[in-house]
Each structure stands twice: as C-alpha cells, then as structure tokens.
Design a protein around this motif. Structure first.
Motif, short mmCIF file in Angstrom:
data_model
loop_
_atom_site.label_atom_id
_atom_site.label_comp_id
_atom_site.label_asym_id
_atom_site.label_seq_id
_atom_site.Cartn_x
_atom_site.Cartn_y
_atom_site.Cartn_z
N PRO A 170 -113.57 103.57 26.90
CA PRO A 170 -113.44 104.87 27.41
C PRO A 170 -111.83 104.91 28.19
CG PRO A 170 -114.52 103.84 29.01
CD PRO A 170 -114.78 102.87 27.95
N MET A 171 -111.30 106.04 28.10
CA MET A 171 -110.01 106.25 28.49
C MET A 171 -110.04 106.37 30.09
SD MET A 171 -107.56 106.36 26.31
CE MET A 171 -106.40 107.51 26.80
N PRO A 172 -109.10 105.77 30.80
CA PRO A 172 -108.84 105.90 32.22
C PRO A 172 -108.97 107.16 32.88
CG PRO A 172 -107.05 105.11 31.38
CD PRO A 172 -107.81 105.08 30.10
N ALA A 204 -110.69 110.47 20.31
CA ALA A 204 -110.20 109.69 19.30
C ALA A 204 -109.25 108.87 19.50
CB ALA A 204 -110.25 110.45 18.04
N ILE A 205 -109.07 108.03 20.47
CA ILE A 205 -108.01 107.22 21.08
C ILE A 205 -108.36 106.09 20.99
CG2 ILE A 205 -106.61 106.97 22.87
CD1 ILE A 205 -106.56 109.63 23.82
N ASN A 206 -107.50 105.03 20.46
CA ASN A 206 -107.63 103.59 20.52
C ASN A 206 -107.12 103.22 22.00
OD1 ASN A 206 -107.50 100.92 19.68
ND2 ASN A 206 -105.82 101.26 18.31
N PRO A 215 -102.76 98.54 25.04
CA PRO A 215 -103.41 99.53 25.36
C PRO A 215 -102.52 100.77 25.99
CG PRO A 215 -103.63 97.99 27.00
CD PRO A 215 -102.74 97.37 26.13
N CYS A 216 -103.40 101.77 26.40
CA CYS A 216 -102.90 102.92 27.01
C CYS A 216 -102.17 102.63 28.25
CB CYS A 216 -103.95 103.83 27.35
SG CYS A 216 -103.51 105.46 28.13
N VAL A 217 -101.08 103.08 28.45
CA VAL A 217 -100.19 102.88 29.71
C VAL A 217 -100.22 104.02 30.70
CG1 VAL A 217 -98.83 100.73 28.71
CG2 VAL A 217 -98.32 103.28 28.57
N ARG A 218 -100.96 105.10 30.48
CA ARG A 218 -101.06 106.33 31.24
C ARG A 218 -99.69 106.66 31.50
NH1 ARG A 218 -105.47 105.17 35.90
NH2 ARG A 218 -106.43 103.03 35.28
N CYS A 219 -99.10 106.91 30.30
CA CYS A 219 -97.71 107.51 30.60
C CYS A 219 -97.52 109.16 30.50
CB CYS A 219 -96.51 106.93 29.33
SG CYS A 219 -97.25 107.56 27.68
N GLY A 220 -98.66 109.67 30.41
CA GLY A 220 -98.83 110.93 30.58
C GLY A 220 -98.24 111.94 29.29
N LEU A 221 -97.60 111.36 28.15
CA LEU A 221 -96.98 111.74 27.04
C LEU A 221 -98.05 112.22 25.95
CD1 LEU A 221 -93.98 109.58 27.00
CD2 LEU A 221 -93.89 111.70 27.68
N CYS A 222 -99.21 112.28 26.26
CA CYS A 222 -100.28 112.60 24.90
C CYS A 222 -99.81 113.67 24.32
CB CYS A 222 -101.70 112.44 25.46
SG CYS A 222 -102.01 111.29 26.78
N MET A 223 -99.55 114.95 25.15
CA MET A 223 -99.27 116.16 24.51
C MET A 223 -98.13 116.21 23.48
SD MET A 223 -101.78 118.05 25.43
CE MET A 223 -101.76 119.74 25.44
N CYS A 226 -98.32 110.05 20.99
CA CYS A 226 -98.29 108.88 21.95
C CYS A 226 -97.29 107.78 21.46
CB CYS A 226 -99.51 108.11 21.86
SG CYS A 226 -99.78 106.67 22.57
N PRO A 227 -96.52 107.08 22.35
CA PRO A 227 -95.32 106.25 21.90
C PRO A 227 -95.99 105.23 21.29
CG PRO A 227 -95.16 107.00 24.23
CD PRO A 227 -96.42 107.69 23.60
N TYR A 228 -97.17 104.89 21.52
CA TYR A 228 -97.95 103.77 21.06
C TYR A 228 -98.64 104.02 19.88
CZ TYR A 228 -95.64 101.91 24.97
OH TYR A 228 -94.93 101.49 26.22
N GLN A 229 -98.71 105.10 19.48
CA GLN A 229 -99.53 105.66 18.41
C GLN A 229 -101.17 105.45 18.61
OE1 GLN A 229 -97.76 105.78 14.26
NE2 GLN A 229 -95.89 105.02 15.14
N LEU A 230 -101.55 105.87 19.66
CA LEU A 230 -102.98 105.28 20.13
C LEU A 230 -103.88 106.52 19.82
CD1 LEU A 230 -102.72 103.34 23.50
CD2 LEU A 230 -102.82 102.56 21.23
N LEU A 231 -103.28 107.64 19.68
CA LEU A 231 -104.00 108.97 19.33
C LEU A 231 -104.22 108.95 17.90
CD1 LEU A 231 -102.04 111.82 21.16
CD2 LEU A 231 -103.78 110.15 22.33
N TYR A 232 -105.40 108.97 17.47
CA TYR A 232 -105.67 108.83 16.12
C TYR A 232 -105.49 109.81 15.17
CZ TYR A 232 -108.56 108.06 11.82
OH TYR A 232 -109.11 108.12 10.68
N ASP A 333 -98.93 108.24 35.68
CA ASP A 333 -100.13 107.31 35.95
C ASP A 333 -101.47 108.00 35.48
OD1 ASP A 333 -101.26 104.95 36.22
OD2 ASP A 333 -101.67 105.23 38.23
N LEU A 334 -101.32 108.64 34.35
CA LEU A 334 -102.45 109.38 33.73
C LEU A 334 -102.28 109.66 32.31
CD1 LEU A 334 -102.90 113.16 35.00
CD2 LEU A 334 -100.72 111.83 34.60
N HIS A 335 -103.50 109.88 31.62
CA HIS A 335 -103.35 110.66 30.09
C HIS A 335 -103.63 112.02 30.41
CE1 HIS A 335 -107.42 111.57 28.97
NE2 HIS A 335 -107.78 110.97 29.74
#
Ligand SMILES: Cc1cc2nc3c(=O)[nH]c(=O)nc-3n(C[C@H](O)[C@H](O)[C@H](O)COP(=O)(O)OP(=O)(O)OC[C@H]3O[C@@H](n4cnc5c(N)ncnc54)[C@H](O)[C@@H]3O)c2cc1C
Ligand code: SF4
Length: 528
Positions: A170-172, A204-206, A215-223, A226-232, A333-335
């Motif tokens: 799960p995502m945090p 659908a997130i890695n 892993p997800c670093v809760r940088c809040g940039l998802c919209m 993702c800088p780490y390409q975790l969003l599928y 500190d969140l997604h």
C-alpha cells in the motif's frame, strides 16, 4: 499473409491485449502514435531521479509544474512532467470536435495512462447492466494484470464487494487520511447500515520501488508526474515487452483505415513524416482509446453520418470540511493521489454504486483559494483550514450520466468526428440526494460538504467514457460480439472502452484492461 497480430495503441487497452496475445505465443506488432516527452524535459527528469528530494534545491521541480494551474472547477488540463505531449496532434490525427463536451484523446506512448490518477477498482457484477460478460469471466484477467501492473493496495472491507485479485504494497497514508480513516473505522457498522463501505485507495503505483529508483519518498509531486517514475504508465510495460522477440513496437504510425479479407487485415497508416504506409497482419486489435477508435472504426466501416452513442460515468468534485483539525498536518511528506475510497450503495439515491475518492492536501488547492480570498489571503489561517479540507472526487453510473452522440462527417478529402452531449435531469437529482446523505453522515464521518464549492465535470471531463460499439450476446447494428468485433467483422477486434456496454462508477481502466486481456487470451488461444 503475414501471421502477425496487429495491436493499435500502447495505452492500457492495447498493452493488456498485447500481453495476452504474447502469453498465447503469438507474434505482435504494436502500431502507435507513440509521442514522447521532449528530450529537454526527459533530461531534467533523469537528473532529478538520481537525487533524493532533500537535495532538490530552490526551483529544482518548478519545470514539472509549468502549465498546471488549478481553478475551483479543477485542473483545466492535466499535464505530465510539464508537458502536454500526451495530447499533441500528429500527421494523420483524427479531427474531433465537440458540442457541450470537454474531452481529449491521446497519441502518446502509454496513451492517457501517462496522465491518469492511477485509481484502480474492478466493476461489481451488480453494476454491470447489459453486459454479456460477467465479473467472474473477467476475474482471471484482473489477476493477470497484476503480473505487469503494480497496484498499491491492501485487503480491507472493500474486498467484500470489490476484490483485490492479488497482493500489493500500500501507499503510505497522509496524516489527514489517517485521521479520517480512524473516524470512519470507529463508525464502520453505522456506516455499513447506511450503505457506506470504505477502505484505502488502490493505486497503480510501484510503492515499493521494485526495479525503479523508488520507493515512494512522499514528495507530494504526484499530480505533476513522479520524479522516480513510480506512477504506472503502460509505456513502462512497452519498454519491457520490447525484449520479447515476438514483440515489435512501431511508434509514429497513425492508423487511418483497416480492411479485412478472408486472408487477413490491411492497415493504412500515416507515418510521422506524413507518408502513407500499408501494413498487413492476421488480425487487428483496436485499442486507440474511445474517441480515436470510434473515428477509425466508423471510417473503416464506411459508416458516415451514422450516429453511435457514447456513455460515460459522470464526474464531480465536492470539497468537505472536517470540523476537527488534524494534528501533525504538514504540507510536505505525503503523496497527493487518492487516499481513501468510499462506496455508497443506497437504493433511495440510485440503484448503482456511487464511487468517491478522497484527496487530502495538495499544493494545487492553494492557488484557487488564495484567488477567491484576494487580499484577505495574507491573514487567512491557512494551516487551520488546509488541515481540515478534504476533496472528494465522485463518479456515477453511466445509466444516470450524460450521453454523447457521435457521427463521422466527410470534410473535403478527410473527415471529422462530431460529438454532441446530452445531459440527463436525474443526474442532478441524484447528486443533491448524495450531498444530503453526506451531510446526514456527519456524526459518522466528522465531515461536512462545502456545497457552494461543489463542481460537476462537463461531459467527457471525467475520461471514463466508452460504449460506442457495445458488446452484446446477439449483436445488431454497430454492436460488437463478445470478442469485440462490431457490425459483423471477423478479423477486427475493438479492445478498449468502446465495447463496454455500460460504465459503472468504480473507475473504468482496470476493467478496460481486463476485458482487453480476455479478448487477447481467447483470440490468441484460438477460441473463436
Ligand atoms: C487526467 C486523467 C485522469 C484519469 N484518471 C483515471 C483513474 O484514476 N482511474 C481510471 O480508471 N482511469 C483514469 N483515467 C482514464 C484512463 O486514462 C483511460 O481509461 C485509459 O487510458 C484508456 O486506455 P486506452 O488504452 O483505451 O486509451 P488511451 O490511454 O487513450 O491510449 C490510446 C493509445 O492509442 C494510440 N492511438 C490513438 N489513435 C491511434 C491511431 N489512429 N493509430 C495508432 N495509434 C493510435 C495512442 O498513441 C495511445 O497509445 C484518467 C484519464 C485522464 C485524462
Ligand atoms: S509522493 Fe508521488 S511523486 Fe513523490 S515519490 Fe511518491 S509516488 Fe512519486
């Protein structure tokens, strides 16, 4: 005749179908618009992904936010990594014009999964009106998708009506979502009696960052991407499939027309340079997304000036305020994708499930609020307000949502797909009843709707649209058979949302993918 199976599109439908065909030992050629992120932004992304957020200095991520401004109505156009490349036109792109409808199609590698919100839920059998395919038929295919698409999820109360079909990380949860979930859990039986089930979002997130820079670093940039390409995005799966010798990816092709004969199919494409090309194969699987597919199929069938109906799951945004502040609320500190899912099953409102996704703080909230406040924003208690603010995004069943008539019209040597939306009076009635119910649920949720700020999406805006060639056990007219073949065709299979008979509320893409995988498995396995 060439024995290749030709898949059109690298979005969720095309990729799921291609995966199934490959698993059946078939050779696959994927033709795709294939537009990609500009090299300058791709280079900036590569640089950002090499470093942890703590080292991102000053405006290191400002380029990702460019062009994304939120209004009270929502985000006018969701971009990714500061680019509108998923929506850009190419030589041979279909011309689509709409009246009373606000929607877009994609010619990008990965299609609209490059910008999607990643929420994934299956459909409930209860909501699948008019479907000749059952939730049980789709079950093994939902499971198979988890083999290539990471889903951040847990098994919780939602499992009773919406199976997870496999494990996940799960995502945090954000501090706000943790507080809300605690309140909901302490009132779970009261909510259940009132037809409300809730659980953590499924995205659908890695989340674990397997084979990625995560892993997800809760940088809040998802919209913004993702800088780490975790969003599928299904573009990631295309990159992996290229290693399979049975798979060939051909970007830079916009398919104009498909013809079938007893021996196979011929596809006429426009290439990046504007040149025309003819490609042959055994069968064609059309996953160009509902709008491009509808234009392509009507053209291929020579069905000019003949209307088809698109159905959609109506979309709305409802801000809610929690009376109690959330201790520990932080802007960082969140997604920033959906945190919780809430399903409303109340026949006094509507027979079908209403799906709600809960979003907590996201920096895009601040600008429209500041704009409304004007000079008062300087003295506004931002921390106290934002820690109480939750944004609910809701979806309704297509039976009670607007519809859109589509027809293809000749225009000189080319053509144009014309769309005209029609609203339904019951949509508003149901929304009003829903808001009244959410207000009455205050003792169980601690939340009150901010009704004046509620916004309904224009038709098409939710991007949960389909049904132009709906599957039927006994197809007539433009209806498709159970293998997605419309109007009596035998080698051309439509595999995207165009063949869904109705669109339940619980997010469209997971089922589009499962159905495309089902068709690819059956046809690839020779069951026709
Ligand atoms: C902002 C946004 C948020 C969303 N959030 C969610 C969400 O959270 N959950 C959810 O379930 N759904 C969501 N969706 C919807 C989801 O993105 C779509 O349902 C899904 O992408 C559809 O998949 P598809 O493969 O049918 O089409 P697309 O994703 O549109 O892909 C179409 C593909 O076909 C190719 N193509 C198109 N025309 C041609 C042609 N003529 N020739 C060759 N190639 C062609 C394109 O290059 C592309 O690769 C969202 C959509 C948007 C825009
Ligand atoms: S918070 Fe979002 S953007 Fe940041 S690492 Fe996690 S998934 Fe990626």
């Amino acid at each position: 005749m060439d024995s290749r199976q030709i898949v059109i599109g690298s979005g969720p439908a095309g990729v799921s179908c291609a995966q199934a065909l490959l698993a059946q030992g078939r050779r696959v050629l994927m033709l795709d618009g294939g537009a990609r992120l500009e090299p300058e932004n791709a280079a900036k992304l590569a640089q950002l992904s090499e470093t942890p957020p703590a080292t991102w200095k000053g405006n290191a991520t400002a380029w990702m936010r460019e062009g994304m401004q939120a209004a009270v109505e929502g985000i006018p156009l969701k971009l990714t990594y500061g680019s509108d490349y998923p929506f850009r036109a190419m030589p041979g792109a279909p011309l689509i014009v709409g009246e009373g409808i606000n929607t877009k199609f994609s010619l990008g590698k990965g299609g609209l999964s490059t910008v999607w919100g990643t929420s994934v839920l299956p459909f409930r059998q209860h909501d699948m009106h008019g479907w000749p395919v059952t939730a049980d038929d789709l079950a093994p295919h939902y499971s198979a998708l988890l083999g290539f698409m990471p889903v951040a999820q847990v098994s919780d109360a939602l499992e009773e009506i919406l199976p997870t079909y496999g494990p996940g990380v799960p995502m945090p949860l954000s501090a706000q979502a943790t507080a809300l979930l605690k309140t909901l859990e302490s009132n779970a039986s009261g909510l259940r009696k009132r037809g409300v089930l809730f659980g953590r979002s499924r995205l659908a997130i890695n989340a674990a960052g397997v084979d990625a820079k995560g892993p997800c670093v809760r940088c809040g940039l998802c919209m913004y991407g993702c800088p780490y390409q975790l969003l599928y995005s299904t573009g990631h799966t295309v990159d992996r499939m290229i290693a399979n010798p049975n798979f060939e990816y051909a970007p830079g092709h916009v398919v104009q027309r498909i013809e079938e004969s007893l021996a196979g199919v011929r596809l006429h494409t426009t290439t990046n340079s504007g040149a025309l090309q003819v490609i042959q194969g055994e069968r064609a699987f059309v996953g160009a997304g509902v709008l491009a597919t509808t234009a392509l199929m009507l053209r291929s069938l020579d069905a000019y000036d003949q209307p088809v109906t698109l159905r959609e799951s109506h979309y709305f945004l409802l801000p809610m305020l929690r009376l109690a502040a959330v201790p520990g609320f932080q802007r960082g500190d969140l997604h920033t994708l959906a945190q919780l899912f809430i399903e409303i099953m109340d026949e006094t409102i509507t027979p079908d499930t209403i799906h709600l996704q809960t979003y907590t703080y996201n920096d895009l909230f601040e600008e429209p609020i500041a704009h409304k406040l004007g000079a008062a924003s300087k003295v506004f208690p931002w921390q106290a307000f934002l820690s109480r603010l939750f944004l609910f995004q809701g979806f309704m069943h297509s039976d009670v949502s607007p519809t859109t008539a589509a027809h293809l019209e000749r225009s000189g040597t080319s053509d144009v797909l014309k769309l005209a939306a029609t609203l339904k009076p019951e949509t508003k009635v149901i929304l009003n009843k829903l808001v009244a119910k959410l207000t009455r649920l205050f003792p169980q949720t601690g939340l009150l709707p901010l009704l004046p700020l509620m916004r309904e999406g224009e038709p098409g805006r939710g991007f949960h649209t389909g049904s132009s060639f709906p599957m039927s056990a006994e197809p007539t007219g433009f209806e498709s058979d159970l293998l997605g073949r419309p109007a009596g065709l035998s080698r051309i299979h439509v595999v995207d949302s165009s063949v869904l008979p109705s669109i339940p509320a619980t997010t469209i893409t997971f089922t589009v993918m499962a159905n495309a995988h089902r068709i690819g498995t059956l046809v690839g396995g020779g069951e026709i």
